[in-house]
Write an enzyme that holds these catalytic residues in place. Structure first.
Site, mmCIF file in Angstrom:
data_model
loop_
_atom_site.group_PDB
_atom_site.id
_atom_site.type_symbol
_atom_site.label_atom_id
_atom_site.label_comp_id
_atom_site.label_asym_id
_atom_site.label_seq_id
_atom_site.Cartn_x
_atom_site.Cartn_y
_atom_site.Cartn_z
ATOM 1 N N HIS A 74 0.806 -1.231 0.000
ATOM 2 C CA HIS A 74 0.000 0.000 0.000
ATOM 3 C C HIS A 74 0.837 1.278 0.000
ATOM 4 C CE1 HIS A 74 0.230 0.849 4.486
ATOM 5 N NE2 HIS A 74 0.416 -0.444 4.561
ATOM 6 N N ASP A 191 6.231 2.119 6.225
ATOM 7 C CA ASP A 191 4.984 1.353 6.164
ATOM 8 C C ASP A 191 4.037 2.110 5.242
ATOM 9 O OD1 ASP A 191 2.589 0.060 6.596
ATOM 10 O OD2 ASP A 191 2.392 0.671 8.689
ATOM 11 N N GLU A 225 -5.245 0.935 2.846
ATOM 12 C CA GLU A 225 -4.888 -0.126 3.796
ATOM 13 C C GLU A 225 -4.964 0.355 5.229
ATOM 14 O OE1 GLU A 225 -2.658 -2.764 6.430
ATOM 15 O OE2 GLU A 225 -2.282 -0.636 6.069
ATOM 16 N N GLU A 226 -4.491 1.579 5.469
ATOM 17 C CA GLU A 226 -4.381 2.057 6.859
ATOM 18 C C GLU A 226 -5.732 2.206 7.550
ATOM 19 O OE1 GLU A 226 -1.842 2.051 8.611
ATOM 20 O OE2 GLU A 226 -0.066 2.358 7.364
ATOM 21 N N ASP A 246 4.092 -6.284 3.444
ATOM 22 C CA ASP A 246 3.948 -5.157 4.372
ATOM 23 C C ASP A 246 5.000 -5.298 5.468
ATOM 24 O OD1 ASP A 246 2.920 -2.874 5.585
ATOM 25 O OD2 ASP A 246 0.826 -3.494 5.338
ATOM 26 N N HIS A 326 4.716 3.126 12.791
ATOM 27 C CA HIS A 326 3.757 4.223 12.980
ATOM 28 C C HIS A 326 4.359 5.339 13.850
ATOM 29 C CE1 HIS A 326 -0.248 2.109 11.681
ATOM 30 N NE2 HIS A 326 0.729 1.950 10.808
HETATM 31 ZN ZN ZN Z 1 1.219 -1.261 6.332
#
Ligand code: ZN
Length: 349
Positions: A74, A191, A225-226, A246, A326
């Site tokens: 993603h 990510d 995706e998130e 991922d 994150h």
């Molecule tokens: Zn991810």
């Protein structure tokens, strides 16, 4: 590993850095999708299309066509939207995805207006000045109520803010702050841009070698995706296997690290497909790809999004170890190369 096509590590890193520098919070991914599309348009082997919700699909016809496969990664990232224009001329925000607000305190940001303008600012705690608020500067909770955007524009009330074109619902992107040092790549939003770069580098390497994938393969570049539903659409029904690519979760109690790729066998959504996971494990063994096997405690993937949407496929998850996910993330080129080789081994098997 010698019989896998050679990967161009400089190409991989440059593509990744360029992609990291394109803002793409979930819901505002057009520029990042177009960038990947432009890159993949160099390969006549690929047939490119978009889904209605904006994901990019690249199909590469395989040597065999009887058991099509898909890989997904993603481009959408964490970010925010303008929630309220305050009477002070500051902005309050609402988070997109699992953004950790303390991790972006004082970070530079852009507000993307509906008319296409970009206005610069930064995210601060409401009680930022130590000389005004004293100890309160430390005590204020770093959450949506306790933080606000200070615009780098002469605005002192809500009307001023409206006058420069900002409205509730405008997207906010935070600076990725990309740095390369000693093979480490430190940036927000590795990510999952790291894995999009791994897929693109694998495609380049396979194309340059003059080979084709063993089976017809769909590359699904996801854009939601998130928020949990990226790959819930866009994977054709005749696909038999889906490999989600991922980031791997690195930290206390985890097997994963920044120098290996990881096979995730279970996350918050339960176990992945045992047969496909074992197939990937065997490929990594045969090709001497440095890998770990791990379980991620707070994690979901686009593979599971497709499962939940009713996808009848085997799903597995691989990806490079990313520290401080994150947050201010970091990985190493060793993990990126391991992931890219793993994708190549899978494509050719
Ligand atoms: Zn991810």
């Amino acid at each position: 590993m010698s019989h896998l096509p050679k990967i161009d590590p400089e190409y991989l890193t440059k593509f990744l850095v360029d992609l990291l520098n394109i803002p793409s919070p979930t819901g505002y991914t057009e520029e990042a999708i177009a960038f990947v599309e432009q890159e993949l348009s160099a390969y006549p082997q690929l047939k490119l299309s978009r889904t209605r919700k904006g994901a990019l699909i690249a199909v590469w016809e395989g040597v065999s066509k009887d058991s099509p496969r898909a890989l997904t990664a993603h481009v959408d990232t964490l970010g925010a939207m303008v929630k309220e224009i305050k009477t002070s001329g500051r902005l309050s925000i609402t988070r997109l995805g699992g953004l950790l607000l303390p991790a972006v305190e004082t970070e530079g940001c852009w507000v993307h207006t509906s008319q296409g303008a970009k206005i610069r600012g930064s995210l601060l705690v409401n009680t930022a000045s130590a000389h005004v608020h004293g100890v309160k500067a430390l005590e204020t909770k770093r959450d949506e109520d306790g933080m606000e955007i200070r615009l780098d524009a002469r605005v002192s009330n809500a009307d001023d803010v409206h006058d420069i074109g900002i409205q509730v619902g405008d997207f906010v992107s935070f600076d990725p702050r990309v740095e390369l040092t000693n093979g480490f790549i430190r940036s927000r939003f590795l990510d999952d841009k790291a894995c999009v770069a791994a897929i693109v580098a694998a495609i380049k390497s396979l194309a340059d070698s003059g080979k084709a994938p063993a089976q017809t393969t769909y590359f699904h570049i996801s854009n939601y995706e998130e928020v949990g539903h990226g790959a819930s659409a866009g994977i054709p029904e005749d696909v038999t296997e889906l490999v989600a690519v991922d980031m791997a979760a690195v930290g206390n109690g985890q097997e994963s690290d920044e120098f290996h790729a990881t096979l995730c066998v279970k996350d918050s959504g339960g176990p992945y497909h045992h047969g496909l996971s074992n197939k990937l494990r065997n490929l990594a063994d045969v090709h001497e790809i440095p890998y770990k096997v791990d379980i991620y405690p707070y994690y979901g993937s686009d593979g599971e999004a497709f499962w939940r949407a009713g996808g009848d496929v085997a799903v597995a998850l691989i990806g490079p170890g990313v520290d401080a996910s994150h947050n201010y993330e970091r990985t190493h080129t060793d993990a990126l190369l391991a992931t890219t080789n793993w994708i190549l081994a899978y494509l050719l098997n």
